[in-house]
Design an enzyme around this catalytic site. Structure first.
Site, PDB file in Angstrom:
ATOM      1  N   HIS A 105       0.913  -1.312   0.097  1.00  7.19           N
ATOM      2  CA  HIS A 105      -0.011   0.064   0.025  1.00  7.19           C
ATOM      3  C   HIS A 105       0.646   1.137  -0.034  1.00  7.19           C
ATOM      4  O   HIS A 105       1.933   1.298   0.752  1.00  7.19           O
ATOM      5  CB  HIS A 105      -0.970   0.051   1.089  1.00  7.19           C
ATOM      6  CG  HIS A 105      -1.992   1.072   0.963  1.00  7.19           C
ATOM      7  ND1 HIS A 105      -1.708   2.254   1.088  1.00  7.19           N
ATOM      8  CD2 HIS A 105      -3.228   0.917   0.679  1.00  7.19           C
ATOM      9  CE1 HIS A 105      -2.904   3.042   0.927  1.00  7.19           C
ATOM     10  NE2 HIS A 105      -3.760   2.186   0.740  1.00  7.19           N
ATOM     11  N   ARG A 144      -2.317   0.862  -6.540  1.00  8.29           N
ATOM     12  CA  ARG A 144      -1.324   0.892  -5.490  1.00  8.29           C
ATOM     13  C   ARG A 144      -0.072   0.469  -5.917  1.00  8.29           C
ATOM     14  O   ARG A 144       0.732   0.890  -5.343  1.00  8.29           O
ATOM     15  CB  ARG A 144      -1.945  -0.030  -4.428  1.00  8.29           C
ATOM     16  CG  ARG A 144      -3.313   0.228  -3.785  1.00  8.29           C
ATOM     17  CD  ARG A 144      -3.922  -0.614  -2.768  1.00  8.29           C
ATOM     18  NE  ARG A 144      -5.061  -0.203  -2.380  1.00  8.29           N
ATOM     19  CZ  ARG A 144      -6.006  -0.716  -1.677  1.00  8.29           C
ATOM     20  NH1 ARG A 144      -5.663  -2.012  -1.236  1.00  8.29           N
ATOM     21  NH2 ARG A 144      -7.082  -0.150  -1.021  1.00  8.29           N
TER      22      ARG A 144
END
Ligand SMILES: Cc1cc2nc3c(=O)[nH]c(=O)nc-3n(C[C@H](O)[C@H](O)[C@H](O)COP(=O)(O)OP(=O)(O)OC[C@H]3O[C@@H](n4cnc5c(N)ncnc54)[C@H](O)[C@@H]3O)c2cc1C
Length: 315
Positions: A105, A144
């Site tokens: 992330h 991401r």
């Protein structure tokens, strides 16, 4: 679910660790071995077992084995994301798939012992990302993977989310981020830049270029087309220091669509089911936000139904 568990007097064991899966000579699951908090061992017999033990985002060892390049990364996961279920299943012949596919992330505050995931909503409502020079370097709302890679490619391997009061008004979570000390506040762009050691001139230039892109609905630099509803112009201004962290493990136990666990030859291991992050192969190389909770609900229900049918059937 808890209500039903209580009504039906279903025994529930918490704070125990499942240490192995048991099967008989015919290869059928017969239960699990587990360790109690006081160290005692115990066997639970059952005709079927559903593994729902989550991913391995918090296991340095498993990450190092499949993705040595991520070994030094912090994680957003809770400490129980140990990947135990993968090892338990592998020990009795289950196949693991796509173990190298690990989602990182991009925006995780990690300057303290605890990591905090700074949700996509902050960028979605208009925040930009800048490097240590104060310049944008990516379409902040790329996948991401793309955004994480571009941060890792920066010399500092970290960046700042920059936003204003109008973005803050739209994202309730920012109040929490601020409450726990993750947010730096500046009365204007210059004072914010000084507080986080960026050049005030460069950051001001970046913000005014971005505001122009928002007005024209055209981001010539990085082709961003979403999260452009509002300019960054309402005082005060804010920054959150972020860097990528391991977030989700796409790989896991090979299952079919009925959640049966498969061995290396594609055969079902009778009585063994898996659902949730412990299972692999559903998301490909980029798990999309929201799809994991959906997976746990859809496949958890399927596993419950299939294991009940299995038990009631002929076993
Ligand atoms: C910060 C954060 C934000 C997220 N946000 C979202 C989101 O917005 N939308 C979305 O879809 N997904 C999101 N995810 C992903 C999602 O939360 C997880 O993928 C999902 O909760 C996994 O559920 P699970 O039931 O498979 O496993 P878990 O919820 O991880 O549960 C597994 C349980 O098994 C236990 N366990 C493990 N090994 C053993 C053992 N040997 N014996 C006994 N128990 C064991 C663990 O302690 C744990 O309690 C987020 C994840 C994180 C970390």
């Amino acid at each position: 679910m808890l209500k039903v568990v209580q009504q039906k007097n279903i025994p529930l064991f918490t704070k125990v660790t499942v240490t192995s899966l048991n099967k008989n000579d015919a290869g059928k699951i017969t239960g699990v071995a587990l360790e109690l908090p006081n160290g005692d061992e115990r066997t639970l017999n059952g005709k079927s077992v559903i593994l729902a033990t989550g991913g391995f985002g918090a296991s340095k060892n498993i990450i190092k084995k499949y993705r040595p390049d991520l070994a030094g990364y912090k994680t957003t996961n809770q400490p129980g994301a140990t990947g135990d279920g993968l090892e338990l299943a592998e020990d009795i012949g289950a196949e693991l798939v796509q173990m190298n596919l690990i989602q990182v992330h991009p925006t995780v505050q990690q300057d303290n012992p605890h990591t905090y995931l700074i949700g996509e909503a902050v960028r979605g409502e208009g925040a930009i990302l800048v490097d240590a020079q104060g310049k944008r370097f990516v379409n902040e709302l790329g996948t991401r993977k793309i955004v994480s890679n571009s941060i890792v490619d920066l010399p500092d391997k970290s960046a700042y989310l920059i936003f204003d009061q109008s973005v803050r008004n739209r994202v309730k979570a920012i109040e929490f981020y601020d409450h726990i000390g993750l947010v730096v506040t500046g009365e204007n762009v210059n004072t914010l830049a000084e507080k986080i050691n960026l050049s005030p001139e460069v950051l001001s230039q970046t913000v005014s270029e971005w505001n122009e892109a928002v007005t024209n609905k055209q981001d010539n630099r990085f082709g961003r087309t979403t999260g452009m509803e509002r300019q960054l112009s309402k005082k005060p201004f804010f920054a959150i220091h972020i860097a990528p962290a391991v977030h989700y493990t796409m790989g896991g136990i090979h299952i079919d669509k009925k959640t049966h666990v498969l061995d290396g030859n594609g055969n079902v291991i009778p009585g063994l089911f898996a659902a949730g992050e412990v299972a692999g192969g559903l998301h490909g190389n980029n798990r999309i936000g929201g799809n994991s909770i959906s997976e746990t609900v859809v496949f958890g229900r399927q596993a419950g139904q299939q294991s009940a049918e299995y038990i009631l059937d002929k076993h």
